[in-house]
Design a protein around this motif. Structure first.
Motif, PDB file in Angstrom:
ATOM      1  N   GLY A  33       0.832  -1.203   0.000  1.00 43.58           N
ATOM      2  CA  GLY A  33       0.000   0.000   0.000  1.00 43.58           C
ATOM      3  C   GLY A  33       0.859   1.242   0.000  1.00 43.58           C
ATOM      4  O   GLY A  33       1.764   1.377   0.815  1.00 43.58           O
ATOM      5  N   LYS A  64      -3.537   5.644 -11.627  1.00 42.61           N
ATOM      6  CA  LYS A  64      -4.972   5.834 -11.896  1.00 42.61           C
ATOM      7  C   LYS A  64      -5.484   4.794 -12.870  1.00 42.61           C
ATOM      8  O   LYS A  64      -6.574   4.242 -12.713  1.00 42.61           O
ATOM      9  CB  LYS A  64      -5.221   7.230 -12.470  1.00 42.61           C
ATOM     10  N   ALA A  67      -5.819   1.497 -11.226  1.00 37.03           N
ATOM     11  CA  ALA A  67      -6.998   1.488 -10.362  1.00 37.03           C
ATOM     12  C   ALA A  67      -8.256   1.317 -11.209  1.00 37.03           C
ATOM     13  O   ALA A  67      -9.153   0.536 -10.876  1.00 37.03           O
ATOM     14  CB  ALA A  67      -7.069   2.781  -9.558  1.00 37.03           C
ATOM     15  N   GLY A  70      -8.903  -2.119 -12.182  1.00 35.18           N
ATOM     16  CA  GLY A  70      -9.163  -3.076 -11.110  1.00 35.18           C
ATOM     17  C   GLY A  70      -7.920  -3.800 -10.618  1.00 35.18           C
ATOM     18  O   GLY A  70      -8.016  -4.824  -9.949  1.00 35.18           O
ATOM     19  N   LEU A  72      -5.575  -2.113  -8.826  1.00 37.29           N
ATOM     20  CA  LEU A  72      -5.305  -1.471  -7.535  1.00 37.29           C
ATOM     21  C   LEU A  72      -6.635  -0.927  -7.007  1.00 37.29           C
ATOM     22  O   LEU A  72      -7.560  -0.668  -7.773  1.00 37.29           O
ATOM     23  CB  LEU A  72      -4.331  -0.296  -7.701  1.00 37.29           C
ATOM     24  N   THR A  73      -6.720  -0.742  -5.704  1.00 33.31           N
ATOM     25  CA  THR A  73      -7.868  -0.032  -5.125  1.00 33.31           C
ATOM     26  C   THR A  73      -7.379   1.315  -4.611  1.00 33.31           C
ATOM     27  O   THR A  73      -6.225   1.455  -4.190  1.00 33.31           O
ATOM     28  CB  THR A  73      -8.476  -0.815  -3.948  1.00 33.31           C
ATOM     29  N   GLU A  74      -8.260   2.301  -4.673  1.00 28.91           N
ATOM     30  CA  GLU A  74      -7.932   3.644  -4.208  1.00 28.91           C
ATOM     31  C   GLU A  74      -8.626   3.917  -2.879  1.00 28.91           C
ATOM     32  O   GLU A  74      -9.839   3.748  -2.763  1.00 28.91           O
ATOM     33  CB  GLU A  74      -8.437   4.693  -5.207  1.00 28.91           C
ATOM     34  N   HIS A  75      -7.876   4.343  -1.893  1.00 29.82           N
ATOM     35  CA  HIS A  75      -8.470   4.767  -0.628  1.00 29.82           C
ATOM     36  C   HIS A  75      -8.091   6.225  -0.394  1.00 29.82           C
ATOM     37  O   HIS A  75      -6.919   6.523  -0.153  1.00 29.82           O
ATOM     38  CB  HIS A  75      -7.952   3.922   0.535  1.00 29.82           C
ATOM     39  N   TYR A  88      -3.018   3.641  -2.477  1.00 30.12           N
ATOM     40  CA  TYR A  88      -3.302   2.533  -3.392  1.00 30.12           C
ATOM     41  C   TYR A  88      -2.893   1.217  -2.752  1.00 30.12           C
ATOM     42  O   TYR A  88      -1.871   1.132  -2.070  1.00 30.12           O
ATOM     43  CB  TYR A  88      -2.535   2.720  -4.697  1.00 30.12           C
ATOM     44  N   ARG A  89      -3.696   0.201  -3.009  1.00 29.24           N
ATOM     45  CA  ARG A  89      -3.358  -1.147  -2.573  1.00 29.24           C
ATOM     46  C   ARG A  89      -3.556  -2.107  -3.736  1.00 29.24           C
ATOM     47  O   ARG A  89      -4.474  -1.919  -4.534  1.00 29.24           O
ATOM     48  CB  ARG A  89      -4.283  -1.604  -1.433  1.00 29.24           C
ATOM     49  N   THR A  91      -4.723  -5.365  -5.691  1.00 24.44           N
ATOM     50  CA  THR A  91      -5.773  -6.382  -5.595  1.00 24.44           C
ATOM     51  C   THR A  91      -5.179  -7.728  -6.015  1.00 24.44           C
ATOM     52  O   THR A  91      -4.041  -7.801  -6.464  1.00 24.44           O
ATOM     53  CB  THR A  91      -6.945  -6.067  -6.548  1.00 24.44           C
TER      54      THR A  91
END
Lengths: 213, 213
Positions: A33, A64, A67, A70, A72-75, A88-89, A91
DNA sequence: GTTGCGCTAGTCAAGTTTGACTACTTGGCC
DNA sequence: GGCCAAGTAGTCAAACTTGACTAGCGCAAC
């Protein structure tokens, strides 16, 4: 065959090979992350601007894009200090895609950037997997050297003399890379580096030890 | 200094280094006028898609851009057979810019594509000019190898082991290129190839002999 | 005699890269 | 206690690249 390639594109995730994508995914994954600037700094500390010619702008774009795909996930993190940052993390699909990219980069000759990026992310692979793919590269390089040698025996007319000569440099690079790849393969066989299936790898290190900051 | 660089940009012509630009300008100039498809075919016959990764789309773009920048002139030719074609010719500024790009590509290490493109267009330079710039490359490569050797004696902590190892490959490539460049320089000194200031060069060949088609 | 394939010649939208620019926060120095 | 430099974090328009698509023509086979 061409049609099939287009159809399979949906499964493998989208755009073609990209060293930027591989490095960005890799850093995020290794850090467990990260936000944009962290990726950027890490790459800089690895000297990646030089061997992979990655500029800041590309990193944020790649994040971006990954993300959106799909991988990476964006928090969103409200800015405790400074502007708001996005964490970013990776997946599961991101991890799979990345491993595949590393394999591809090892295999594929032509494309030094991908090779460099793949080497940087080598410990993503298991030892046997890495060795297998490096050996495939070795075989491909040898084959290309043979083809090229033939080509030089029967040079194409209307290709200027100095352009043919340039092939000499090409061959030199290929031979250098060949020796290097062989030596890397050997070192891996002898247990060098900590790979994905080794104790103490990034996969077995607890999260709280992963990030320096 | 930074400000000065921006100001001088107006004089040197605009965008940064580009192997595509160099090759396109070069082909147009060598042919003494060419349309897009001709440039594309010529590059293909030189095997340029492989060593310079140039795709058709980029060629047409580079031609238009160069014309917009005043490096080429566009002459619309009504389509005698097939769609109408556009004939491009190099301007004086185009020629100057190109020679400067060739010199740059020879000098500048980091950027294999530019080197390849420059080698392809080597006969644009006079013999002494070419030798001087290749020798400069040799000097730069030697200096970089020294820097890199020092860097390996005192490696940067927090750069992973395998990333440092990758530097070995880098150095190998640099040494290969060094030997090759030395040998090229020597051959040029001994009179190899037909350079811009030699009898029978592209500069002294009458126009009607320049194009094969 | 027309269907289809390959060559000539190029356009175009979508994607990627670049590098300059914004904006906020520390920390040091006078 | 105020100002400037350096670091943090990222945006954005402009440029460039890519690969798929269009479209006319010749000719070879059926």
């Amino acid at each position: 065959m061409g049609k099939l390639a287009i159809e399979t594109r949906g499964l493998s995730g989208g755009g073609r090979v990209s060293a930027t994508k591989l490095l960005v995914l890799g850093i995020v994954h290794l850090s467990g992350g990260a936000h944009g600037y962290q990726v950027r700094s890490e790459l800089q500390s690895w000297g990646a601007e030089s061997w992979a010619k990655i500029k800041p702008g590309s990193i944020y774009h790649a994040l971006k894009k990954a993300a959106a795909d799909g991988l990476l996930t964006e928090h969103a993190e409200p800015g405790n200090s400074g502007p708001e940052r996005v964490l970013y993390r990776a997946t599961t699909r991101g991890r799979d895609e990345m491993v595949e990219l590393v394999r591809d980069g090892l295999r594929r000759t032509h494309d030094p950037d991908m090779l460099n990026a793949s080497i940087a992310m080598l410990p993503m692979l298991t030892r046997t997997d890495a060795i297998a793919h490096i050996n495939e590269r070795v075989a491909r390089l040898e084959a290309e050297l043979v083809v090229q040698a033939k080509w030089r025996e029967h040079p194409n007319r209307d290709t200027p003399e100095h352009v043919q000569d340039q092939a000499e440099l090409w061959a030199g690079h290929a031979r250098t890379e060949l020796e290097w790849a062989k030596s890397l393969s050997k070192r891996l066989s002898e247990g060098a580096y900590t790979m994905a299936d080794d104790p103490g790898s990034w996969r077995t290190v607890p999260d709280h030890l992963k990030m320096r900051s």
